[in-house]
Design a protein around this motif. Structure first.
Motif, PDB file in Angstrom:
ATOM      1  N   THR A  22     -37.359  25.547 -92.996  1.00 37.22           N
ATOM      2  CA  THR A  22     -37.523  26.369 -91.792  1.00 37.22           C
ATOM      3  C   THR A  22     -36.589  27.557 -91.895  1.00 37.22           C
ATOM      4  O   THR A  22     -35.422  27.485 -91.519  1.00 37.22           O
ATOM      5  CB  THR A  22     -37.202  25.537 -90.533  1.00 37.22           C
ATOM      6  N   TRP A  23     -37.119  28.667 -92.424  1.00 40.51           N
ATOM      7  CA  TRP A  23     -36.231  29.792 -92.727  1.00 40.51           C
ATOM      8  C   TRP A  23     -35.735  30.499 -91.482  1.00 40.51           C
ATOM      9  O   TRP A  23     -34.759  31.236 -91.526  1.00 40.51           O
ATOM     10  CB  TRP A  23     -36.897  30.762 -93.692  1.00 40.51           C
ATOM     11  N   SER A  24     -36.368  30.249 -90.323  1.00 36.30           N
ATOM     12  CA  SER A  24     -35.880  30.872 -89.099  1.00 36.30           C
ATOM     13  C   SER A  24     -34.577  30.231 -88.609  1.00 36.30           C
ATOM     14  O   SER A  24     -33.895  30.790 -87.761  1.00 36.30           O
ATOM     15  CB  SER A  24     -36.943  30.789 -88.002  1.00 36.30           C
ATOM     16  N   GLU A  25     -34.229  29.051 -89.163  1.00 40.90           N
ATOM     17  CA  GLU A  25     -32.995  28.381 -88.774  1.00 40.90           C
ATOM     18  C   GLU A  25     -31.821  28.765 -89.660  1.00 40.90           C
ATOM     19  O   GLU A  25     -30.683  28.391 -89.384  1.00 40.90           O
ATOM     20  CB  GLU A  25     -33.188  26.856 -88.827  1.00 40.90           C
ATOM     21  N   ARG A  26     -32.090  29.484 -90.723  1.00 42.96           N
ATOM     22  CA  ARG A  26     -31.048  29.840 -91.670  1.00 42.96           C
ATOM     23  C   ARG A  26     -31.071  31.331 -91.977  1.00 42.96           C
ATOM     24  O   ARG A  26     -32.103  31.983 -91.851  1.00 42.96           O
ATOM     25  CB  ARG A  26     -31.223  29.062 -92.988  1.00 42.96           C
ATOM     26  N   ARG A  82     -26.634  28.213 -92.244  1.00 43.22           N
ATOM     27  CA  ARG A  82     -27.289  27.955 -90.963  1.00 43.22           C
ATOM     28  C   ARG A  82     -26.794  28.945 -89.906  1.00 43.22           C
ATOM     29  O   ARG A  82     -25.612  29.298 -89.874  1.00 43.22           O
ATOM     30  CB  ARG A  82     -27.022  26.525 -90.493  1.00 43.22           C
ATOM     31  N   TRP A  83     -27.700  29.376 -89.025  1.00 45.00           N
ATOM     32  CA  TRP A  83     -27.316  30.291 -87.951  1.00 45.00           C
ATOM     33  C   TRP A  83     -26.263  29.670 -87.044  1.00 45.00           C
ATOM     34  O   TRP A  83     -25.396  30.365 -86.513  1.00 45.00           O
ATOM     35  CB  TRP A  83     -28.537  30.713 -87.140  1.00 45.00           C
ATOM     36  N   SER A  84     -26.305  28.340 -86.869  1.00 43.42           N
ATOM     37  CA  SER A  84     -25.294  27.684 -86.043  1.00 43.42           C
ATOM     38  C   SER A  84     -23.908  27.850 -86.644  1.00 43.42           C
ATOM     39  O   SER A  84     -22.912  28.019 -85.924  1.00 43.42           O
ATOM     40  CB  SER A  84     -25.624  26.193 -85.898  1.00 43.42           C
ATOM     41  N   GLU A 104     -37.353  36.185 -86.009  1.00 45.82           N
ATOM     42  CA  GLU A 104     -38.282  35.076 -85.915  1.00 45.82           C
ATOM     43  C   GLU A 104     -39.631  35.480 -86.515  1.00 45.82           C
ATOM     44  O   GLU A 104     -40.027  36.643 -86.452  1.00 45.82           O
ATOM     45  CB  GLU A 104     -38.495  34.684 -84.443  1.00 45.82           C
TER      46      GLU A 104
END
Length: 248
Positions: free
Chosen positions: A60-64, A120-122, A100
């Protein structure tokens, strides 16, 4: 991401990408992590397994937040009829996943064997809260990427086919120049079909325009090996659609 460039994979063109040319450099080394302080865990995960041409970016590339270390990618999606729509191309040192996906079928697909780093974006959010240097680096990266994307979109959508092709070649040169590579010598990772899908013109138009540029002495083209012989002339074509040597 390791500080040494000695183990960095090479591009298909044979030029290695150093960490200082990377879009995530400000995040990796804002606090000199992994350089002098003896940190055992890198900030960014480095994937040593290459992704083969034709394969989509996994996960899931939108999470990274990804950065391309070597190779080339296209960002694309497909219509219900199966037509490919290409939103852009990506090269070593450039970041992926800043926005996104706009459609469920949208994906990054490898054009040339690719190596990636990712975070990760987090984790990015945590680092931004901990260190103002990281926050400034991310803010600068987002501003620069937004400005670059807006300029590419304007150039890809405006003017004649001749203007669009010229603008694309200039953009490829500028992106190589930013990575301290030879800007006038480019190996095209994409074929004429991908160029046509990106510029919203026909394959025949792309071929005809490139041939016209070659005959006029603006470029030299052998297969996918491209050399810009007259960048000012290309800039004039991109801006006005005309060059004295192409008239008549």
């Amino acid at each position: 991401m390791h500080a040494s460039a000695n183990t960095t994979p090479r591009e298909e063109s044979g030029t290695a990408l150093s960490c200082t040319s990377c879009g995530l450099y400000g995040i990796c080394f804002a606090r000199r992590l992994g350089v002098d302080d003896g940190a055992t865990s890198p900030v960014v995960d480095r994937a040593d397994t290459a992704i083969a041409p034709g394969r989509p970016l996994p996960g899931t590339w939108s999470e990274r937040l990804f950065v391309l270390r070597s190779g080339a990618l296209k960002r694309c999606r497909y219509t219900r009829s199966g037509e490919e729509v290409i939103a852009g191309f990506h090269f070593p040192g450039e970041t992926l996943g800043l926005e996104e996906p706009t459609a469920a079928t949208e994906q990054y697909v490898v054009l040339e064997k690719a190596h990636l780093c990712h975070i990760r974006w987090s984790r990015v959010d945590e680092l931004m809260g901990e260190d103002p240097a990281v926050r400034d680096a991310v803010s600068r990266m987002l501003r620069e990427e937004l400005a670059a994307c807006r300029e590419r979109l304007l150039r890809a959508c405006r003017g004649s086919a001749r203007q669009r092709v010229a603008a694309l070649l200039l953009d490829l040169a500028a992106r190589r120049r930013r990575r301290s590579l030879e800007a006038d010598r480019i190996r095209l990772p994409m074929g004429r079909r991908e160029i046509a899908a990106y510029l919203d013109v026909t394959i025949e138009t792309v071929s005809r325009t490139l041939s016209q540029f070659r005959r006029s002495g603006v470029i030299e083209l052998r297969g996918r090996q491209l050399r810009l012989l007259d960048e000012p002339a290309l800039a004039e074509i991109a801006e006005w659609g005309e060059d004295a040597r192409l008239c008549g």
